[in-house]
Motif scaffolding. Structure first.
Motif, mmCIF file in Angstrom:
data_model
loop_
_atom_site.group_PDB
_atom_site.id
_atom_site.type_symbol
_atom_site.label_atom_id
_atom_site.label_comp_id
_atom_site.label_asym_id
_atom_site.label_seq_id
_atom_site.Cartn_x
_atom_site.Cartn_y
_atom_site.Cartn_z
ATOM 1 N N UNK A 155 35.332 84.128 -36.406
ATOM 2 C CA UNK A 155 36.775 84.237 -36.188
ATOM 3 C C UNK A 155 37.108 83.473 -34.916
ATOM 4 N N UNK A 156 37.552 82.219 -35.105
ATOM 5 C CA UNK A 156 37.846 81.334 -33.978
ATOM 6 C C UNK A 156 39.310 80.918 -34.071
ATOM 7 N N UNK A 157 40.091 81.147 -33.028
ATOM 8 C CA UNK A 157 41.520 80.808 -33.080
ATOM 9 C C UNK A 157 41.765 79.360 -33.487
ATOM 10 N N UNK A 158 42.705 79.179 -34.394
ATOM 11 C CA UNK A 158 43.094 77.843 -34.846
ATOM 12 C C UNK A 158 42.365 77.372 -36.091
ATOM 13 N N UNK A 159 41.169 77.884 -36.358
ATOM 14 C CA UNK A 159 40.384 77.460 -37.511
ATOM 15 C C UNK A 159 40.782 78.247 -38.755
ATOM 16 N N UNK A 160 40.960 77.538 -39.873
ATOM 17 C CA UNK A 160 41.158 78.219 -41.148
ATOM 18 C C UNK A 160 39.881 78.938 -41.548
ATOM 19 N N UNK A 161 38.740 78.320 -41.270
ATOM 20 C CA UNK A 161 37.444 78.996 -41.403
ATOM 21 C C UNK A 161 36.423 78.238 -40.569
ATOM 22 N N UNK A 162 35.388 78.954 -40.150
ATOM 23 C CA UNK A 162 34.261 78.349 -39.437
ATOM 24 C C UNK A 162 33.034 79.162 -39.785
ATOM 25 N N UNK A 163 31.996 78.490 -40.267
ATOM 26 C CA UNK A 163 30.769 79.191 -40.651
ATOM 27 C C UNK A 163 29.545 78.397 -40.215
ATOM 28 N N UNK A 176 11.155 58.887 -53.670
ATOM 29 C CA UNK A 176 10.500 58.073 -52.662
ATOM 30 C C UNK A 176 9.075 58.527 -52.388
ATOM 31 N N UNK A 177 8.810 59.828 -52.550
ATOM 32 C CA UNK A 177 7.505 60.347 -52.180
ATOM 33 C C UNK A 177 6.747 60.867 -53.392
ATOM 34 N N UNK A 178 7.090 60.352 -54.571
ATOM 35 C CA UNK A 178 6.520 60.909 -55.794
ATOM 36 C C UNK A 178 5.012 60.732 -55.875
ATOM 37 N N UNK A 179 4.452 59.743 -55.176
ATOM 38 C CA UNK A 179 3.014 59.505 -55.234
ATOM 39 C C UNK A 179 2.294 60.055 -54.019
ATOM 40 N N UNK A 180 3.018 60.823 -53.179
ATOM 41 C CA UNK A 180 2.396 61.479 -52.053
ATOM 42 C C UNK A 180 2.576 62.980 -52.222
ATOM 43 N N UNK A 181 2.078 63.752 -51.262
ATOM 44 C CA UNK A 181 2.343 65.188 -51.233
ATOM 45 C C UNK A 181 3.797 65.363 -50.829
ATOM 46 N N UNK A 182 4.689 65.461 -51.823
ATOM 47 C CA UNK A 182 6.120 65.350 -51.568
ATOM 48 C C UNK A 182 6.804 66.683 -51.299
ATOM 49 N N UNK A 183 6.113 67.789 -51.490
ATOM 50 C CA UNK A 183 6.739 69.083 -51.323
ATOM 51 C C UNK A 183 6.415 69.662 -49.952
ATOM 52 N N UNK A 184 7.389 70.352 -49.381
ATOM 53 C CA UNK A 184 7.159 70.943 -48.068
ATOM 54 C C UNK A 184 8.331 71.815 -47.666
ATOM 55 N N UNK A 185 8.300 72.265 -46.417
ATOM 56 C CA UNK A 185 9.348 73.139 -45.894
ATOM 57 C C UNK A 185 9.934 72.551 -44.618
ATOM 58 N N UNK A 186 11.217 72.842 -44.394
ATOM 59 C CA UNK A 186 11.901 72.444 -43.174
ATOM 60 C C UNK A 186 12.934 73.507 -42.846
ATOM 61 N N UNK A 187 13.535 73.374 -41.664
ATOM 62 C CA UNK A 187 14.625 74.255 -41.243
ATOM 63 C C UNK A 187 15.908 73.442 -41.190
ATOM 64 N N UNK A 188 17.005 74.038 -41.644
ATOM 65 C CA UNK A 188 18.292 73.339 -41.612
ATOM 66 C C UNK A 188 19.369 74.233 -41.021
ATOM 67 N N UNK A 189 20.181 73.651 -40.141
ATOM 68 C CA UNK A 189 21.368 74.305 -39.606
ATOM 69 C C UNK A 189 22.589 73.560 -40.128
ATOM 70 N N UNK A 190 23.492 74.283 -40.790
ATOM 71 C CA UNK A 190 24.722 73.699 -41.321
ATOM 72 C C UNK A 190 25.926 74.365 -40.655
ATOM 73 N N UNK A 191 26.821 73.548 -40.128
ATOM 74 C CA UNK A 191 28.081 74.026 -39.551
ATOM 75 C C UNK A 191 29.208 73.452 -40.391
ATOM 76 N N UNK A 192 30.111 74.312 -40.893
ATOM 77 C CA UNK A 192 31.226 73.864 -41.715
ATOM 78 C C UNK A 192 32.495 74.548 -41.243
ATOM 79 N N UNK A 193 33.603 73.818 -41.297
ATOM 80 C CA UNK A 193 34.853 74.414 -40.842
ATOM 81 C C UNK A 193 36.056 73.597 -41.245
ATOM 82 N N UNK A 194 37.242 74.179 -41.009
ATOM 83 C CA UNK A 194 38.511 73.505 -41.294
ATOM 84 C C UNK A 194 39.504 73.877 -40.205
ATOM 85 N N UNK A 195 40.190 72.874 -39.689
ATOM 86 C CA UNK A 195 41.144 73.081 -38.586
ATOM 87 C C UNK A 195 42.471 72.416 -38.938
#
Length: 284
Positions: A155-163, A176-195
Motif C-alpha cells: 500500500x504505497x500512496x499514488x500507486x494503483x498497485x505495487x507488488x 540454446x542449451x539443448x545439448x548441454x545440462x540445460x536444467x537448473x535453478x535460480x532466484x528471481x525478484x519481480x517488481x510490478x506496479x502502476x502509477x
C-alpha cells in the motif's frame, strides 16, 4: 497467428472460468489487446550483433478473486528479419531461423490471509501471497520454466498497485542449451506496479515490471536484468469520454544480459538491449 493449442486453451479457459466462477469469488477483471512496434531489438546471433524491428500483438488478462489474483499474457511476435534459435554441440552453434514466435506467462497468486483466515497485513504490506508462474515460449532460448515463491502486495500512496514477488525458478531451457545440462535453478525478484497521474485535464499511466534473475551454474546462465515500462496517455477519456479504455503511448524494453545467455567465447559480456516501441492498448 501461430499459437500453440495449450495457449489457446488457457486463454479460452480463463474466459469460461470467469463466467462460471463469478459471483462472490470474482471481485474484478480486466482484459486488453495491445499493438506494439519498435526497433533496436537484439537479435540472438552469436556471431555478430544485429538490430531488428519487431511487431508484437499481446492479449492480457488480470483478475482479482476472494482467494487471490491471476495475471496472464500471450505475445505473438513478428520480426523484420530472422530470429536465431539454436543449440551448442561440440563447441559449435547450430542455428535455426524463424521470424515469428510466441511467448506467454500464467501467474496465479493465492492469498495467505484467505488461506489461513488471518489478517496478515502489517504496516504498508496489504497481503502475503503464495506466487506461481509458468513461462513458455518458442523464441530466443525456448523455455518452459516454473516459478514458485512468496509475493507481497504493498500500500504505497499514488500507486494503483505495487507488488513484489520472490521466486525460486526451475529453468528448462530447450533451445540454446539443448545439448548441454540445460536444467537448473535460480532466484528471481519481480517488481510490478502502476502509477496513474494527470497533467492538467489529461490522464496518464506508467506501469510495468522489473525482473532480476540470479545466475545458474546448472543451466549455464548468468545474472540478468530485464524490464518493460509503459508510459500511456488515456486517449479514450479525451476522445470519447471513456476512461481507462483506449491508451496510446510508448514502451521501453531494456535488458542487461538478455535471457542470461552466455556468449560462445565463455565471456560474461552478455546481450544488452534498449528498445523503444510505439503502443496502442484497448481494454474490454
Amino acid at each position: 497467428m501461430n499459437r500453440s493449442l495449450p495457449t489457446l486453451m488457457l486463454a479460452g479457459g480463463l474466459a469460461f472460468g470467469a463466467q462460471a466462477m463469478a459471483g462472490d469469488l470474482l471481485q474484478w477483471q480486466d482484459n486488453s489487446l495491445t499493438y506494439l512496434y519498435g526497433e533496436n531489438f537484439q537479435r540472438m546471433n552469436f556471431n555478430e550483433e544485429e538490430q531488428r524491428t519487431q511487431t508484437t500483438f499481446t492479449f492480457e488478462h488480470a483478475s482479482g478473486w476472494a482467494w487471490g489474483d491471476v495475471f496472464y499474457f500471450a505475445d505473438y511476435i513478428r520480426a523484420d528479419n530472422l530470429q536465431s534459435r539454436g543449440s551448442f554441440a561440440n563447441n559449435s552453434f547450430r542455428q535455426h531461423e524463424k521470424n515469428s514466435f510466441y511467448y506467454m506467462e500464467f501467474q496465479p497468486r493465492v492469498s495467505l490471509s484467505w488461506l489461513t483466515g488471518q489478517d496478515l497485513s502489517v504496516g504498508p504490506i496489504k497481503d502475503v501471497k503464495a506466487a506461481f508462474t509458468l513461462e513458455k515460449g518458442d523464441g530466443g532460448p525456448g523455455t518452459e520454466n516454473y516459478l514458485y515463491g512468496i509475493g507481497l502486495d504493498w500500500d504505497v500512496p499514488g500507486f494503483a498497485f505495487l507488488q513484489t514477488n520472490l521466486y525460486q525458478v526451475k529453468i528448462n531451457n530447450q533451445v540454446f542449451f539443448a545439448d548441454q545440462n540445460s536444467n537448473g535453478y535460480a532466484t528471481q525478484l519481480t517488481i510490478a506496479g502502476a502509477y496513474p497521474f494527470a497533467i492538467g485535464n489529461q490522464s496518464f499511466l506508467v506501469d510495468g515490471f522489473i525482473d532480476w534473475r540470479s545466475p545458474s551454474d546448472e543451466a549455464n546462465t548468468q545474472t540478468s536484468l530485464g524490464s518493460s515500462i509503459q508510459i500511456k496517455w488515456d486517449a479514450g477519456k479525451q476522445l470519447f469520454g471513456e476512461e481507462r479504455k483506449l491508451y496510446v503511448g510508448t514502451e521501453l524494453n531494456m535488458w542487461h544480459n538478455k535471457y542470461g545467455v552466455k556468449p560462445v567465447d565463455g565471456s560474461t559480456d552478455g546481450f544488452d538491449q534498449t528498445a523503444v516501441q510505439a503502443l496502442v492498448k484497448y481494454h474490454f
